[in-house]
Write an enzyme that holds these catalytic residues in place. Structure first.
Site, PDB file in Angstrom:
ATOM      1  N   VAL A  27     105.113 -66.557 -53.706  1.00  0.00           N
ATOM      2  CA  VAL A  27     104.128 -66.097 -54.699  1.00  0.00           C
ATOM      3  C   VAL A  27     104.385 -66.631 -56.109  1.00  0.00           C
ATOM      4  O   VAL A  27     103.640 -66.312 -57.029  1.00  0.00           O
ATOM      5  CB  VAL A  27     103.976 -64.550 -54.705  1.00  0.00           C
ATOM      6  CG1 VAL A  27     103.279 -64.054 -53.458  1.00  0.00           C
ATOM      7  CG2 VAL A  27     105.319 -63.860 -54.893  1.00  0.00           C
ATOM      8  N   ASN A  42     105.752 -56.611 -55.920  1.00  0.00           N
ATOM      9  CA  ASN A  42     107.117 -56.101 -55.839  1.00  0.00           C
ATOM     10  C   ASN A  42     108.166 -57.198 -55.973  1.00  0.00           C
ATOM     11  O   ASN A  42     109.318 -56.925 -56.291  1.00  0.00           O
ATOM     12  CB  ASN A  42     107.283 -55.395 -54.476  1.00  0.00           C
ATOM     13  CG  ASN A  42     108.728 -55.251 -54.070  1.00  0.00           C
ATOM     14  OD1 ASN A  42     109.422 -54.365 -54.565  1.00  0.00           O
ATOM     15  ND2 ASN A  42     109.220 -56.120 -53.198  1.00  0.00           N
ATOM     16  N   SER A  69     112.036 -53.189 -64.135  1.00  0.00           N
ATOM     17  CA  SER A  69     113.404 -52.706 -63.924  1.00  0.00           C
ATOM     18  C   SER A  69     113.875 -52.021 -65.193  1.00  0.00           C
ATOM     19  O   SER A  69     113.427 -52.364 -66.295  1.00  0.00           O
ATOM     20  CB  SER A  69     114.329 -53.885 -63.629  1.00  0.00           C
ATOM     21  OG  SER A  69     115.685 -53.482 -63.692  1.00  0.00           O
ATOM     22  N   TYR A 114     116.879 -62.102 -66.141  1.00  0.00           N
ATOM     23  CA  TYR A 114     116.288 -60.976 -65.390  1.00  0.00           C
ATOM     24  C   TYR A 114     115.667 -59.968 -66.363  1.00  0.00           C
ATOM     25  O   TYR A 114     114.531 -59.526 -66.180  1.00  0.00           O
ATOM     26  CB  TYR A 114     117.375 -60.330 -64.527  1.00  0.00           C
ATOM     27  CG  TYR A 114     116.898 -59.242 -63.596  1.00  0.00           C
ATOM     28  CD1 TYR A 114     116.131 -59.544 -62.467  1.00  0.00           C
ATOM     29  CD2 TYR A 114     117.238 -57.904 -63.809  1.00  0.00           C
ATOM     30  CE1 TYR A 114     115.710 -58.549 -61.592  1.00  0.00           C
ATOM     31  CE2 TYR A 114     116.825 -56.907 -62.945  1.00  0.00           C
ATOM     32  CZ  TYR A 114     116.056 -57.229 -61.838  1.00  0.00           C
ATOM     33  OH  TYR A 114     115.642 -56.231 -60.980  1.00  0.00           O
ATOM     34  N   LYS A 163     111.720 -59.073 -66.611  1.00  0.00           N
ATOM     35  CA  LYS A 163     111.277 -57.702 -66.324  1.00  0.00           C
ATOM     36  C   LYS A 163     110.618 -57.064 -67.552  1.00  0.00           C
ATOM     37  O   LYS A 163     109.718 -56.210 -67.412  1.00  0.00           O
ATOM     38  CB  LYS A 163     112.450 -56.867 -65.818  1.00  0.00           C
ATOM     39  CG  LYS A 163     112.969 -57.310 -64.441  1.00  0.00           C
ATOM     40  CD  LYS A 163     111.884 -57.191 -63.379  1.00  0.00           C
ATOM     41  CE  LYS A 163     112.397 -57.431 -61.984  1.00  0.00           C
ATOM     42  NZ  LYS A 163     111.356 -57.283 -60.963  1.00  0.00           N
TER      43      LYS A 163
HETATM   44  N1  NAD Z   1     117.609 -52.788 -56.188  1.00  0.00           N
HETATM   45  C1  NAD Z   1     117.596 -52.387 -57.438  1.00  0.00           C
HETATM   46  O1  NAD Z   1     118.516 -51.719 -57.945  1.00  0.00           O
HETATM   47  C2  NAD Z   1     116.419 -52.744 -58.291  1.00  0.00           C
HETATM   48  C3  NAD Z   1     116.389 -52.203 -59.571  1.00  0.00           C
HETATM   49  C4  NAD Z   1     115.302 -52.515 -60.376  1.00  0.00           C
HETATM   50  C5  NAD Z   1     114.293 -53.317 -59.908  1.00  0.00           C
HETATM   51  N2  NAD Z   1     114.356 -53.830 -58.653  1.00  0.00           N
HETATM   52  C6  NAD Z   1     113.242 -54.704 -58.238  1.00  0.00           C
HETATM   53  O2  NAD Z   1     112.708 -54.295 -56.996  1.00  0.00           O
HETATM   54  C7  NAD Z   1     112.072 -55.413 -56.375  1.00  0.00           C
HETATM   55  C8  NAD Z   1     112.508 -55.539 -54.941  1.00  0.00           C
HETATM   56  O3  NAD Z   1     113.877 -55.601 -54.902  1.00  0.00           O
HETATM   57  P1  NAD Z   1     114.693 -55.391 -53.554  1.00  0.00           P
HETATM   58  O4  NAD Z   1     115.980 -54.796 -53.981  1.00  0.00           O
HETATM   59  O5  NAD Z   1     113.854 -54.720 -52.569  1.00  0.00           O
HETATM   60  O6  NAD Z   1     114.931 -56.939 -53.146  1.00  0.00           O
HETATM   61  P2  NAD Z   1     115.171 -57.682 -51.752  1.00  0.00           P
HETATM   62  O7  NAD Z   1     115.847 -58.977 -52.143  1.00  0.00           O
HETATM   63  O8  NAD Z   1     115.826 -56.837 -50.721  1.00  0.00           O
HETATM   64  O9  NAD Z   1     113.680 -58.009 -51.246  1.00  0.00           O
HETATM   65  C9  NAD Z   1     112.861 -58.867 -51.918  1.00  0.00           C
HETATM   66  C10 NAD Z   1     112.096 -59.756 -50.933  1.00  0.00           C
HETATM   67  O10 NAD Z   1     111.334 -60.682 -51.712  1.00  0.00           O
HETATM   68  C11 NAD Z   1     111.307 -61.924 -51.048  1.00  0.00           C
HETATM   69  N3  NAD Z   1     111.037 -62.988 -52.000  1.00  0.00           N
HETATM   70  C12 NAD Z   1     111.879 -63.507 -52.919  1.00  0.00           C
HETATM   71  N4  NAD Z   1     111.259 -64.481 -53.614  1.00  0.00           N
HETATM   72  C13 NAD Z   1     109.991 -64.558 -53.130  1.00  0.00           C
HETATM   73  C14 NAD Z   1     108.854 -65.366 -53.448  1.00  0.00           C
HETATM   74  N5  NAD Z   1     108.912 -66.312 -54.417  1.00  0.00           N
HETATM   75  N6  NAD Z   1     107.700 -65.171 -52.767  1.00  0.00           N
HETATM   76  C15 NAD Z   1     107.619 -64.224 -51.788  1.00  0.00           C
HETATM   77  N7  NAD Z   1     108.675 -63.444 -51.436  1.00  0.00           N
HETATM   78  C16 NAD Z   1     109.844 -63.609 -52.104  1.00  0.00           C
HETATM   79  C17 NAD Z   1     112.679 -62.041 -50.403  1.00  0.00           C
HETATM   80  O11 NAD Z   1     112.646 -62.945 -49.293  1.00  0.00           O
HETATM   81  C18 NAD Z   1     112.981 -60.598 -49.994  1.00  0.00           C
HETATM   82  O12 NAD Z   1     112.627 -60.361 -48.650  1.00  0.00           O
HETATM   83  C19 NAD Z   1     112.426 -56.636 -57.237  1.00  0.00           C
HETATM   84  O13 NAD Z   1     111.349 -56.922 -58.115  1.00  0.00           O
HETATM   85  C20 NAD Z   1     113.626 -56.152 -58.019  1.00  0.00           C
HETATM   86  O14 NAD Z   1     113.809 -56.851 -59.223  1.00  0.00           O
HETATM   87  C21 NAD Z   1     115.383 -53.561 -57.835  1.00  0.00           C
END
Ligand code: NAD
Length: 270
Positions: free
Chosen positions: A84, A110, A162, A174, A178
């Site tokens: 994306v 997401n 985030s 990051y 964000k």
């Molecule tokens: N885990 C945390 O503590 C946390 C905190 C704040 C924000 N977030 C945000 O939550 C969201 C999801 O995080 P998560 O922990 O579930 O991550 P994750 O890495 O487990 O899952 C993210 C998915 O996105 C896919 N992806 C990556 N780049 C892509 C692209 N260019 N096109 C399509 N798909 C793509 C990956 O293959 C993966 O399956 C992110 O935006 C992350 O920044 C997470």
């Protein structure tokens, strides 16, 4: 169908139909490792609440795994491989949702990748990559989705930011990306309200997902758990329930907002 009570873990199927009749796209709907990411949890809850879900991921096997979980619960979902951060893939994603489901009501932006580097360690290449995946993707996906959302008479766009955008955590690219997500959310909310398209943002705190689990010591995990006033570890379900609310008509009068789902981290003075 049996109605069941919601739990904080989301492990028990809840089927109160909050999203019945709606079609959703979830980007980054897979998880990069074993366990549950925020996108995977949102896709599962959207389907449990009655939505048909297009599960989009750069890695098709990850999207397929999420779909398999949804189908095993008699929900409706299908996978799509797309990066994306590319406009052509965003256009293909919107064509796919129209062909498969005939409409679009919810765009859950997401997707995100992390960079933990400080100012001096961040290369130009890493900066560009993080900004492309974490911020540009949301602009491109929204741009491609607008005609379909307008056609549906309105809809909901949810962008995942985030707490890194709101606190000094030292993660340069990051945090910038964000923070950009918040600016984009407010700008689009103002532009699209006339079309009944709401745009909101979720700022997750220290959630334990595969994205952060990689290489995390037990000690750091415990420090993250204790950082917020509510000293329970945050899970992807906590973030996904917020997404259900923002996706549903329950939030019909809410737009341009940043909802921190962080156990109270952002209200602390530290
Ligand atoms: N885990 C945390 O503590 C946390 C905190 C704040 C924000 N977030 C945000 O939550 C969201 C999801 O995080 P998560 O922990 O579930 O991550 P994750 O890495 O487990 O899952 C993210 C998915 O996105 C896919 N992806 C990556 N780049 C892509 C692209 N260019 N096109 C399509 N798909 C793509 C990956 O293959 C993966 O399956 C992110 O935006 C992350 O920044 C997470």
């Amino acid at each position: 169908m049996r109605a069941e009570r919601a739990t904080s873990t989301g492990t028990r199927p809840l089927r109160s139909g909050r999203l019945k009749g709606k079609v959703a796209i979830v980007t980054g709907a897979g998880s990069r490792g074993p366990g549950l990411g925020n996108g995977k949890a949102a896709a599962i809850l959207f389907a449990r609440e009655g939505a048909q879900v297009l599960c989009v991921d750069r890695v098709i096997e990850r999207a397929e795994e999420t779909c398999a979980m949804i189908l095993s619960e008699d929900g409706e979902a299908s996978p799509l491989q797309a990066d994306v951060s590319r406009s052509s893939d965003c256009e293909r994603m919107i064509s796919a949702v129209s062909e498969r489901y005939g409409r679009l009501d919810i765009l859950h932006n997401n997707v995100g990748i992390e960079s933990r580097k400080g100012l001096l360690e961040t290369s130009e290449e890493e900066w560009d990559q993080v900004l492309a995946v974490d911020l540009k993707s949301m602009f491109l996906a929204a741009q491609a989705a607008i005609p379909r959302l307008v056609e549906a008479g309105g809809g909901s766009i949810i962008n995942v930011s985030s707490v890194a955008a709101l606190r000094a955590h030292g993660r340069t690219a990051y945090a910038a990306a964000k923070a950009g997500v918040i600016g984009l959310t407010i700008s689009l909310a103002g532009q699209l309200a006339k079309d009944r398209i709401r745009v909101n943002c979720i700022a997750p705190g220290f959630v334990y997902t595969p994205m952060v689990a990689e290489g995390m010591s037990a000690e750091l995990r415990e420090r993250r758990r204790l950082a917020a006033p509510i000293q329970d570890e945050g899970t992807a379900w906590d973030v996904a329930w917020a997404a259900v609310y923002l996706a549903s008509d329950e939030s019909r009068w809410v737009t341009g907002q940043v909802l921190a789902v962080d156990g109270g981290l952002t209200i602390t003075s530290r």
